[in-house]
Structures are given as structure tokens and as C-alpha cells.
Design a protein around this motif. Structure first.
Motif, PDB file in Angstrom:
ATOM      1  N   ASN A  44       0.803  -1.220   0.000  1.00  0.00           N
ATOM      2  CA  ASN A  44       0.000   0.000   0.000  1.00  0.00           C
ATOM      3  C   ASN A  44       0.842   1.279   0.000  1.00  0.00           C
ATOM      4  OD1 ASN A  44      -2.628  -1.185   0.024  1.00  0.00           O
ATOM      5  ND2 ASN A  44      -2.245  -1.785   2.140  1.00  0.00           N
ATOM      6  N   ALA A  45       2.139   1.135  -0.068  1.00  0.00           N
ATOM      7  CA  ALA A  45       3.036   2.290   0.007  1.00  0.00           C
ATOM      8  C   ALA A  45       2.902   3.194  -1.220  1.00  0.00           C
ATOM      9  CB  ALA A  45       4.482   1.816   0.135  1.00  0.00           C
ATOM     10  N   GLU A  46       3.208   4.464  -0.998  1.00  0.00           N
ATOM     11  CA  GLU A  46       3.220   5.439  -2.086  1.00  0.00           C
ATOM     12  C   GLU A  46       4.327   5.128  -3.083  1.00  0.00           C
ATOM     13  OE1 GLU A  46       3.645   9.217   0.030  1.00  0.00           O
ATOM     14  OE2 GLU A  46       2.237   8.418   1.508  1.00  0.00           O
ATOM     15  N   LYS A  47       5.491   4.746  -2.567  1.00  0.00           N
ATOM     16  CA  LYS A  47       6.653   4.387  -3.394  1.00  0.00           C
ATOM     17  C   LYS A  47       7.397   3.262  -2.694  1.00  0.00           C
ATOM     18  CE  LYS A  47       7.438   9.063  -5.096  1.00  0.00           C
ATOM     19  NZ  LYS A  47       8.371  10.180  -5.156  1.00  0.00           N
ATOM     20  N   VAL A  48       8.050   2.423  -3.482  1.00  0.00           N
ATOM     21  CA  VAL A  48       8.860   1.333  -2.947  1.00  0.00           C
ATOM     22  C   VAL A  48      10.206   1.342  -3.674  1.00  0.00           C
ATOM     23  CG1 VAL A  48       9.056  -1.164  -2.635  1.00  0.00           C
ATOM     24  CG2 VAL A  48       6.813  -0.067  -2.443  1.00  0.00           C
ATOM     25  N   PHE A  49      11.285   1.296  -2.899  1.00  0.00           N
ATOM     26  CA  PHE A  49      12.636   1.255  -3.444  1.00  0.00           C
ATOM     27  C   PHE A  49      13.316   0.000  -2.921  1.00  0.00           C
ATOM     28  CE2 PHE A  49      11.372   5.652  -2.786  1.00  0.00           C
ATOM     29  CZ  PHE A  49      11.576   6.211  -4.040  1.00  0.00           C
ATOM     30  N   LYS A  50      13.909  -0.783  -3.819  1.00  0.00           N
ATOM     31  CA  LYS A  50      14.576  -2.023  -3.428  1.00  0.00           C
ATOM     32  C   LYS A  50      16.061  -1.957  -3.766  1.00  0.00           C
ATOM     33  CE  LYS A  50      11.466  -3.539  -5.998  1.00  0.00           C
ATOM     34  NZ  LYS A  50      10.696  -4.196  -6.996  1.00  0.00           N
ATOM     35  N   GLU A  51      16.870  -2.535  -2.896  1.00  0.00           N
ATOM     36  CA  GLU A  51      18.309  -2.649  -3.124  1.00  0.00           C
ATOM     37  C   GLU A  51      18.927  -1.298  -3.492  1.00  0.00           C
ATOM     38  OE1 GLU A  51      20.334  -5.429  -2.710  1.00  0.00           O
ATOM     39  OE2 GLU A  51      18.535  -6.244  -1.756  1.00  0.00           O
ATOM     40  N   GLN A  52      18.734  -0.321  -2.627  1.00  0.00           N
ATOM     41  CA  GLN A  52      19.235   1.027  -2.867  1.00  0.00           C
ATOM     42  C   GLN A  52      20.666   1.172  -2.352  1.00  0.00           C
ATOM     43  OE1 GLN A  52      17.497   3.710  -4.520  1.00  0.00           O
ATOM     44  NE2 GLN A  52      16.519   1.818  -5.144  1.00  0.00           N
ATOM     45  N   SER A  53      21.580   1.403  -3.277  1.00  0.00           N
ATOM     46  CA  SER A  53      22.980   1.615  -2.911  1.00  0.00           C
ATOM     47  C   SER A  53      23.168   3.056  -2.443  1.00  0.00           C
ATOM     48  CB  SER A  53      23.891   1.355  -4.111  1.00  0.00           C
ATOM     49  OG  SER A  53      23.793   0.007  -4.500  1.00  0.00           O
ATOM     50  N   PHE A  54      24.124   3.249  -1.551  1.00  0.00           N
ATOM     51  CA  PHE A  54      24.422   4.602  -1.079  1.00  0.00           C
ATOM     52  C   PHE A  54      25.880   4.698  -0.681  1.00  0.00           C
ATOM     53  CE2 PHE A  54      23.477   2.357   2.830  1.00  0.00           C
ATOM     54  CZ  PHE A  54      24.409   2.853   3.719  1.00  0.00           C
ATOM     55  N   THR A  55      26.353   5.927  -0.660  1.00  0.00           N
ATOM     56  CA  THR A  55      27.683   6.266  -0.156  1.00  0.00           C
ATOM     57  C   THR A  55      27.488   7.499   0.711  1.00  0.00           C
ATOM     58  OG1 THR A  55      28.693   5.457  -2.192  1.00  0.00           O
ATOM     59  CG2 THR A  55      30.048   6.868  -0.791  1.00  0.00           C
ATOM     60  N   ILE A  56      28.040   7.458   1.913  1.00  0.00           N
ATOM     61  CA  ILE A  56      27.865   8.579   2.834  1.00  0.00           C
ATOM     62  C   ILE A  56      29.161   8.753   3.636  1.00  0.00           C
ATOM     63  CG2 ILE A  56      26.847   7.142   4.655  1.00  0.00           C
ATOM     64  CD1 ILE A  56      24.967   9.475   5.297  1.00  0.00           C
ATOM     65  N   ALA A  57      29.520   9.999   3.893  1.00  0.00           N
ATOM     66  CA  ALA A  57      30.687  10.294   4.729  1.00  0.00           C
ATOM     67  C   ALA A  57      30.218  10.457   6.167  1.00  0.00           C
ATOM     68  CB  ALA A  57      31.373  11.559   4.247  1.00  0.00           C
ATOM     69  N   LYS A  58      30.924   9.826   7.087  1.00  0.00           N
ATOM     70  CA  LYS A  58      30.594   9.891   8.514  1.00  0.00           C
ATOM     71  C   LYS A  58      31.861  10.199   9.301  1.00  0.00           C
ATOM     72  CE  LYS A  58      27.313   8.432  10.353  1.00  0.00           C
ATOM     73  NZ  LYS A  58      26.314   9.220  11.025  1.00  0.00           N
ATOM     74  N   SER A  59      31.701  10.895  10.401  1.00  0.00           N
ATOM     75  CA  SER A  59      32.825  11.152  11.303  1.00  0.00           C
ATOM     76  C   SER A  59      33.297   9.825  11.895  1.00  0.00           C
ATOM     77  CB  SER A  59      32.389  12.084  12.436  1.00  0.00           C
ATOM     78  OG  SER A  59      33.366  12.108  13.456  1.00  0.00           O
ATOM     79  N   VAL A  60      34.585   9.667  12.018  1.00  0.00           N
ATOM     80  CA  VAL A  60      35.120   8.441  12.615  1.00  0.00           C
ATOM     81  C   VAL A  60      34.639   8.281  14.060  1.00  0.00           C
ATOM     82  CG1 VAL A  60      37.129   8.279  11.105  1.00  0.00           C
ATOM     83  CG2 VAL A  60      37.310   9.554  13.259  1.00  0.00           C
ATOM     84  N   CYS A  61      34.335   9.402  14.701  1.00  0.00           N
ATOM     85  CA  CYS A  61      33.859   9.349  16.092  1.00  0.00           C
ATOM     86  C   CYS A  61      32.465   8.735  16.199  1.00  0.00           C
ATOM     87  CB  CYS A  61      33.856  10.748  16.706  1.00  0.00           C
ATOM     88  SG  CYS A  61      35.512  11.459  16.860  1.00  0.00           S
ATOM     89  N   ASP A  62      31.700   8.752  15.104  1.00  0.00           N
ATOM     90  CA  ASP A  62      30.365   8.152  15.123  1.00  0.00           C
ATOM     91  C   ASP A  62      30.417   6.645  15.311  1.00  0.00           C
ATOM     92  OD1 ASP A  62      29.257  10.637  14.702  1.00  0.00           O
ATOM     93  OD2 ASP A  62      28.913  10.325  12.551  1.00  0.00           O
ATOM     94  N   PHE A  63      31.543   6.031  14.964  1.00  0.00           N
ATOM     95  CA  PHE A  63      31.636   4.577  15.001  1.00  0.00           C
ATOM     96  C   PHE A  63      32.424   4.032  16.180  1.00  0.00           C
ATOM     97  CE2 PHE A  63      30.937   5.655  10.544  1.00  0.00           C
ATOM     98  CZ  PHE A  63      29.778   4.944  10.326  1.00  0.00           C
TER      99      PHE A  63
END
Length: 136
Positions: A33-52
Motif C-alpha cells: 500500500n506504500a506510495e513508493k517502494v525502493f529495493k536494493e538502494q545503494s548509497f555512499t555517505i561520509a561519517k565522522s570516525v567518532c560516530d563509530f
């Protein structure tokens, strides 16, 4: 598999009964029933090393690492994103999955908000072995 919501590898890891239970779930009804569906979405994101790693001194907060990932399923309902990550881990309780993967789903949430522009209202782990889900 026929609806392309699971990859061949995911489908090979679980029984047809487990997949059928997912397709009979309220969660799957929400996907349908969703408005949109996305499957197997690749991403790249920069994160602070302190977050991990909380042991890294805060003076290194400006240092970043690149995270590359793939989100199993994102669906949009009422203008907000719901993230679903399928897991095949052999665990006894859903809380074990939540402990293992909550940080991963937080990163997915940040990636979805940046890439799709929708606020994330839910992050869900669906255990194909336990045939149930938990919200993170």
C-alpha cells in the motif's frame, strides 16, 4: 523472489515457508500500500570516525570515513520513509539483531533522508529465520 523484494541469495538462505510468512505479514501489506517502494538502494555517505568508535578522541571528529552500503527495502508511507533490512542471522531473539544492527540502521536512516529527502519514521529489522520483525 517473484516480486523482487528479496535477492536470490536472501531467498536461498531461508525456507519458502519463511518467505510466505513475510508475504502474509502486516508489514508486507504496508509495502503493498506504500506510495513508493525502493529495493536494493545503494548509497555512499561520509561519517565522522567518532560516530563509530566512542574511544576516538573528539579532536578527531572532523576526520571522516566513507560508508558504502545497500539498503534492502525503503517504502514511503504518508510522506515518510520506512527502512526494512532483512536478516538471516541465526539468533534466538530479535533483541540480538537489534543490538547487532541498530547502528547500521541509523546510518541507513541518515542516507535515506539525504538521498530521498523524506524523514525516516521507522527502521525495521526483519528476521527471515525468526519470521518476525523488530523496530530499531
Amino acid at each position: 523472489l517473484g516480486l523482487s523484494l528479496l535477492t536470490r541469495a536472501e531467498g536461498d538462505c531461508v525456507s519458502a515457508e519463511a518467505i510466505a510468512k513475510f508475504f502474509a505479514s502486516d508489514l508486507f501489506k504496508r509495502v503493498l500500500n506504500a506510495e513508493k517502494v525502493f529495493k536494493e538502494q545503494s548509497f555512499t555517505i561520509a561519517k565522522s570516525v567518532c560516530d563509530f568508535d566512542p574511544t576516538i578522541p573528539k579532536e578527531f571528529a572532523g576526520e571522516t570515513t566513507v560508508v558504502i552500503g545497500r539498503i534492502d527495502l525503503v517504502f514511503i508511507e504518508n510522506g515518510e520513509a520506512v527502512i526494512v533490512d532483512y536478516k538471516t542471522d541465526r539468533v534466538h531473539a530479535l533483541t540480538e539483531l537489534k543490538e547487532r544492527y541498530a547502528q547500521q540502521l541509523d546510518v541507513y536512516g541518515e542516507a535515506v533522508e539525504k538521498a530521498f529527502g523524506y524523514p525516516v519514521k521507522q527502521r525495521i529489522l526483519y528476521s527471515l529465520r525468526l519470521r518476525d520483525f523488530i523496530e530499531c
